[in-house]
Design a protein around this motif. Sequence first.
Motif, PDB file in Angstrom:
ATOM      1  N   ARG A   1       0.849  -1.195   0.000  1.00 42.62           N
ATOM      2  CA  ARG A   1       0.000   0.000   0.000  1.00 42.62           C
ATOM      3  C   ARG A   1       0.878   1.235   0.000  1.00 42.62           C
ATOM      4  O   ARG A   1       2.080   1.162   0.279  1.00 42.62           O
ATOM      5  CB  ARG A   1      -0.954   0.017   1.203  1.00 42.62           C
ATOM      6  CG  ARG A   1      -0.276   0.148   2.548  1.00 42.62           C
ATOM      7  CD  ARG A   1      -1.286   0.150   3.694  1.00 42.62           C
ATOM      8  NE  ARG A   1      -2.081  -1.070   3.700  1.00 42.62           N
ATOM      9  CZ  ARG A   1      -1.710  -2.192   4.304  1.00 42.62           C
ATOM     10  NH1 ARG A   1      -0.546  -2.257   4.931  1.00 42.62           N
ATOM     11  NH2 ARG A   1      -2.479  -3.258   4.284  1.00 42.62           N
ATOM     12  N   LEU A   2       0.242   2.356  -0.315  1.00 38.31           N
ATOM     13  CA  LEU A   2       0.896   3.651  -0.228  1.00 38.31           C
ATOM     14  C   LEU A   2       0.779   4.174   1.194  1.00 38.31           C
ATOM     15  O   LEU A   2      -0.192   3.876   1.906  1.00 38.31           O
ATOM     16  CB  LEU A   2       0.238   4.637  -1.191  1.00 38.31           C
ATOM     17  CG  LEU A   2       0.087   4.175  -2.641  1.00 38.31           C
ATOM     18  CD1 LEU A   2      -0.704   5.201  -3.448  1.00 38.31           C
ATOM     19  CD2 LEU A   2       1.445   3.928  -3.282  1.00 38.31           C
ATOM     20  N   ALA A   3       1.751   4.974   1.616  1.00 44.07           N
ATOM     21  CA  ALA A   3       1.737   5.551   2.967  1.00 44.07           C
ATOM     22  C   ALA A   3       1.472   7.046   2.878  1.00 44.07           C
ATOM     23  O   ALA A   3       1.993   7.736   1.988  1.00 44.07           O
ATOM     24  CB  ALA A   3       3.068   5.287   3.657  1.00 44.07           C
TER      25      ALA A   3
ATOM     26  N   VAL B   1       5.964   4.193   0.496  1.00 41.95           N
ATOM     27  CA  VAL B   1       5.263   2.947   0.187  1.00 41.95           C
ATOM     28  C   VAL B   1       5.665   1.857   1.166  1.00 41.95           C
ATOM     29  O   VAL B   1       6.778   1.859   1.702  1.00 41.95           O
ATOM     30  CB  VAL B   1       5.569   2.461  -1.254  1.00 41.95           C
ATOM     31  CG1 VAL B   1       5.131   3.489  -2.284  1.00 41.95           C
ATOM     32  CG2 VAL B   1       7.049   2.139  -1.432  1.00 41.95           C
ATOM     33  N   GLU B   2       4.745   0.941   1.378  1.00 42.97           N
ATOM     34  CA  GLU B   2       5.012  -0.277   2.139  1.00 42.97           C
ATOM     35  C   GLU B   2       5.073  -1.428   1.141  1.00 42.97           C
ATOM     36  O   GLU B   2       4.207  -1.542   0.271  1.00 42.97           O
ATOM     37  CB  GLU B   2       3.918  -0.531   3.168  1.00 42.97           C
ATOM     38  CG  GLU B   2       3.761   0.579   4.191  1.00 42.97           C
ATOM     39  CD  GLU B   2       2.565   0.365   5.099  1.00 42.97           C
ATOM     40  OE1 GLU B   2       2.116  -0.801   5.217  1.00 42.97           O
ATOM     41  OE2 GLU B   2       2.068   1.353   5.661  1.00 42.97           O
TER      42      GLU B   2
ATOM     43  N   SER C   1       9.744  -0.654   4.124  1.00 39.44           N
ATOM     44  CA  SER C   1       9.073   0.568   3.698  1.00 39.44           C
ATOM     45  C   SER C   1      10.104   1.539   3.140  1.00 39.44           C
ATOM     46  O   SER C   1      11.280   1.524   3.525  1.00 39.44           O
ATOM     47  CB  SER C   1       8.344   1.226   4.875  1.00 39.44           C
ATOM     48  OG  SER C   1       7.306   0.396   5.349  1.00 39.44           O
TER      49      SER C   1
ATOM     50  N   ARG D   1      -6.575   0.000  -2.303  1.00 41.21           N
ATOM     51  CA  ARG D   1      -6.054  -0.630  -1.083  1.00 41.21           C
ATOM     52  C   ARG D   1      -5.454   0.407  -0.132  1.00 41.21           C
ATOM     53  O   ARG D   1      -5.374   0.177   1.079  1.00 41.21           O
ATOM     54  CB  ARG D   1      -4.992  -1.675  -1.422  1.00 41.21           C
ATOM     55  CG  ARG D   1      -5.531  -2.938  -2.044  1.00 41.21           C
ATOM     56  CD  ARG D   1      -4.551  -4.093  -1.863  1.00 41.21           C
ATOM     57  NE  ARG D   1      -3.221  -3.790  -2.349  1.00 41.21           N
ATOM     58  CZ  ARG D   1      -2.770  -4.036  -3.579  1.00 41.21           C
ATOM     59  NH1 ARG D   1      -3.589  -4.591  -4.469  1.00 41.21           N
ATOM     60  NH2 ARG D   1      -1.544  -3.741  -3.915  1.00 41.21           N
ATOM     61  N   SER D   2      -5.042   1.538  -0.698  1.00 40.72           N
ATOM     62  CA  SER D   2      -4.405   2.588   0.096  1.00 40.72           C
ATOM     63  C   SER D   2      -5.383   3.654   0.557  1.00 40.72           C
ATOM     64  O   SER D   2      -4.968   4.652   1.160  1.00 40.72           O
ATOM     65  CB  SER D   2      -3.284   3.234  -0.730  1.00 40.72           C
ATOM     66  OG  SER D   2      -2.382   2.258  -1.219  1.00 40.72           O
TER      67      SER D   2
ATOM     68  N   HIS E   1      -3.406  -7.263  -0.392  1.00 40.00           N
ATOM     69  CA  HIS E   1      -2.717  -7.172  -1.675  1.00 40.00           C
ATOM     70  C   HIS E   1      -2.539  -8.541  -2.320  1.00 40.00           C
ATOM     71  O   HIS E   1      -2.234  -8.632  -3.513  1.00 40.00           O
ATOM     72  CB  HIS E   1      -1.349  -6.523  -1.486  1.00 40.00           C
ATOM     73  CG  HIS E   1      -0.380  -7.376  -0.714  1.00 40.00           C
ATOM     74  ND1 HIS E   1      -0.457  -7.529   0.656  1.00 40.00           N
ATOM     75  CD2 HIS E   1       0.650  -8.153  -1.125  1.00 40.00           C
ATOM     76  CE1 HIS E   1       0.507  -8.345   1.056  1.00 40.00           C
ATOM     77  NE2 HIS E   1       1.198  -8.738   0.001  1.00 40.00           N
TER      78      HIS E   1
END
Length: 565
Positions: free
Chosen positions: A224-226, A235-236, A245, A266-267, A377
């Motif tokens: 996912r994006l942070a 990003v993770e 990360s 998802r983010s 994911h």
Amino acid sequence: MVFDYIVIGGGSSGSVMASRLSADGHRVLLIEAGPDTPPNAVPDDILDGNPTRAYFNPDYQWPSLDATTVRDGRKPIHYEQARVMGGGSSINAQVANRGGPEDYDDWAASGAAGWSWDEVLPYFRRLECDLDFGGEFHGRAGPLPIRRVRQSDWSGFIRAVSKAYENEGLHFRPDFNGEFGDGYSVVPLTNRNGHRVSAAMAYLSESVRSRRNLTILPETTVVRLAFSGRAITGVETENMFGRPSYRASTVILCAGAIHSPAILMRSGIGPAEQLTKLGIPVVADIRGVGQNLQEHPGIAVSAYLKVGDRMAPNVSGHIQMHARYSSGYNGCPSTDMAISAVAKSAWHPLGKRLGSLYVWVNRTYSAGTIVLKDRSHAVEPEVDFNWLSDQRDAERLKQGFRFVASLLQQDSLSGVGLDPFPSAWNARAKQISKVNCINSGLTWVLALLMDSSPRLRRALIRHVITDGHSISDLINNEEHLDRFVRQNVTGNWHPTSSCRIGPASDPVAVTDPSGRVRGVSGLRIADASVMPCCPRANTNIPTIMVAEKMADAILKEDRESSAKR
């Protein structure tokens, strides 16, 4: 662990973006979910000018990605999308066409300011080194070589198809990337000396990879994006080493028209109602994420070829001829249909005996969706192309089937393409196309039986290869034809438009003309998902053009910002 730019996806657009941004001195991280294809170690099946081995190698695909058309009751079927450095350009048929000026003028008219034909042509020129043509339409100094199939390599089947086209008033065009219009042509390919040149090979050369400010991370999935509030922070990811990360003030999605919207959702960026149902905290409610998904719907007819009319074993490539024509259907532009002609329909012994004409709707109006099934994911999204939901597409595809059937009845073709039949890219065809010894042996037996006698060949076609329907059964019965087309329509692996560019007034636009995702800061998209609609072309070259233009915009903004500081 801290970068100026993180580029997600090492496919056609991501390779371009990482190369161009790192050339300007920025610290760039390129993340690719699949294996790398470094210089001097590109796998043989990817290098092969004939794409069928690479295309059917499961190591280069997302293994559990399915697609369907819910409206017609079809079960989900595997949808081949690349998961390898270079993306689709590493496994596709290498066709290098651009579409028509009207496609891009329509983009601009729909609110994609700066994306008219005159404004995108410089980027088509920038990406290519055309080895055959120069002039106003072509570039000679770009990283991607473009060469064309030689007419002298055409098989007897392809030559017969060209005569049939001429009889229909479709004439030869030497340069398919020159003046846009109806006609047939040798196929322009991203190829040099009979070998594929993927976007990764062209843009991520040894000298590019040696840049100390470029880090390439293959076999790593973005989880996912942070964010901090609505500002991107990084990003993770997940790989064999764990869940590292990475941080950056700008993240650029180049994961393609299916996975870019999936990563967004998802983010927490997408239709709020959908995200809330899955327990995903909403960062930005953007209802257009995953909407407007487009693809070129198509259908095929195949025929048995005698030895002298088959593709010669020493000839590289796959698609030997490409044609465009106008359906004349009300409300559709000219040159709205396309046909690919191949004299070898698959890698195996049976496929080598079959020629095929694959017709598709080159300007499509149907639109589908991408919806998350799970917040994880590890679970692929539900992909529904909704093919033929627009009546214009359904009617033109049936018209196209009748057209290719009529071509095969012409005197120039009837003695070359023997016992023609409607063919389908269904689950059974996909299963037998996997490269393995069992399929090689099975298709060898079938090929020998087809060679043995016309009577046995016709029986095999009717009872083993097809579902029993002949071409005449279909074209003489509208109900049967409609059912066959709807049950067997397939795409061209040209998904686009699921995060489309548009004006701020458009409620389903996801990005502005520079690829910035609305409602958040530091996040951009630079792949086929931003296309307002699918152009009248195979989409690899348009996707590379999009990345070139987006990279140029980012660098100009960065320089202007630096000058102000």
